[in-house]
Design an enzyme around this catalytic site. Structure first.
Site, PDB file in Angstrom:
ATOM      1  CE1 TYR A 230      -3.317  -2.594   6.245  1.00 18.15           C
ATOM      2  CE2 TYR A 230      -2.879  -0.619   5.476  1.00 18.15           C
ATOM      3  CZ  TYR A 230      -3.375  -1.843   5.279  1.00 18.15           C
ATOM      4  OH  TYR A 230      -3.694  -2.027   3.991  1.00 18.15           O
TER       5      TYR A 230
ATOM      6  CB  SER B 176      -0.917   0.117   1.233  1.00 15.94           C
ATOM      7  OG  SER B 176      -1.685   1.215   1.333  1.00 15.94           O
TER       8      SER B 176
END
Length: 282
Positions: free
Chosen positions: A148, A138
């Site tokens: 994350y 990502s």
């Protein structure tokens, strides 16, 4: 016929990967936690495409099921030609608001599973001198948006290093770095992203199509859309204090306030006339 193993294949990008690969004639090994949903997806794909679809229920945060998936990847008869490490999820709340057990489980899924499955796939594929590994990372990995983002930064760097190690072996490694994609991801994490402009969102079919093209070309970093490629470069070279400020918890709260203000402005512009408020002579 080539065979692809896709983790996290019952929703979001994983589901789109499964459908697009089946559409191009790939046999599939679908991996996900929810066995009922996994079997339903497999049956739907079989109804549309004449491909073999194998289901492998597994919680990749658990070492024993993870090992079963790794063993399946190394099968010398029903070989896996393409591994897509897509499984992942977000957690709602800041680092201190979430229990450490939940953080550990998330890290096991986002990083350990990628490490173990990539290791199994790369060793097997190198022996055959063909194959590809696609790890879904990502652009959040270029930011400081919590554990994350940190895990996605690891996935990107790991994939880059793996790609260099595999150079000349006939096997490639690609990291997919999408921005905001219209999937169930944010809804499952109970994250409202209403404050983001519509132009920032990408559609899953486009992201997956571009990722598969880049994987076929052996591209190491796949970043769909010019907008996000530019944003990625800016994030990499921007001063870290600025990056921290733009991706902090206060930034998320700013998005929420912006969404509320926008909603209020729209409501104030509406001219609603209920039947009981109308002039009977009009």
């Amino acid at each position: 016929m080539a065979r692809a193993l896709v983790t996290g294949s019952t929703s979001g990008l994983g589901l789109e990967f499964a459908w697009q690969l089946a559409g191009t004639g790939h046999d599939l090994v679908l991996v996900a936690r929810d066995e009922d949903r996994l079997r339903a997806v497999a049956e739907q794909i079989r109804d549309v495409h004449t491909v073999d679809v194998e289901v492998l229920p597994a919680d990749l945060s658990d070492r024993e099921p993870l090992e079963r998936v790794a063993i399946r990847i190394t099968d010398p008869v029903d070989r896996v030609d393409l591994l897509i490490n897509n499984a992942g999820y977000g957690l709602r709340g800041g680092f201190l608001e979430v229990g450490v057990e939940d953080h550990e489980k998330q890290m096991d899924t986002l990083m350990k599973a990628v490490l173990v499955l990539s290791h199994a796939a790369a060793r097997t594929m190198v022996q055959r001198r063909r194959g590809a590994i696609l790890n879904v990372s990502s652009l959040a990995g270029y930011t400081t948006a919590g554990p994350y983002a940190a895990s996605k930064s690891w996935v990107t760097v790991f994939t880059e290093s793996l790609a260099m190690e595999l150079k000349g072996t006939g096997v490639t490694a690609t990291a997919l770095l999408p921005g905001f994609v219209q999937t169930e991801f944010h809804e499952r994490a109970s994250m409202s992203m209403d404050g983001l402009p519509r132009i920032t969102w990408l559609k899953a079919p486009f992201v997956v199509e571009q990722a598969l093209k880049d994987t076929a070309r052996g591209t190491v970093l796949s970043i769909p859309s010019v907008t996000y490629r530019t944003a990625g470069e800016v994030s990499r070279i921007a001063p870290r204090p600025l990056v921290r400020a733009m991706t902090s918890q206060s930034w998320y709260q700013h998005l929420q306030r912006r969404a509320v203000k926008r909603s209020r402005r729209k409501a104030s512009r509406r001219k609603l006339h209920a039947p009981w408020e109308r002039d009977p002579e009009q």
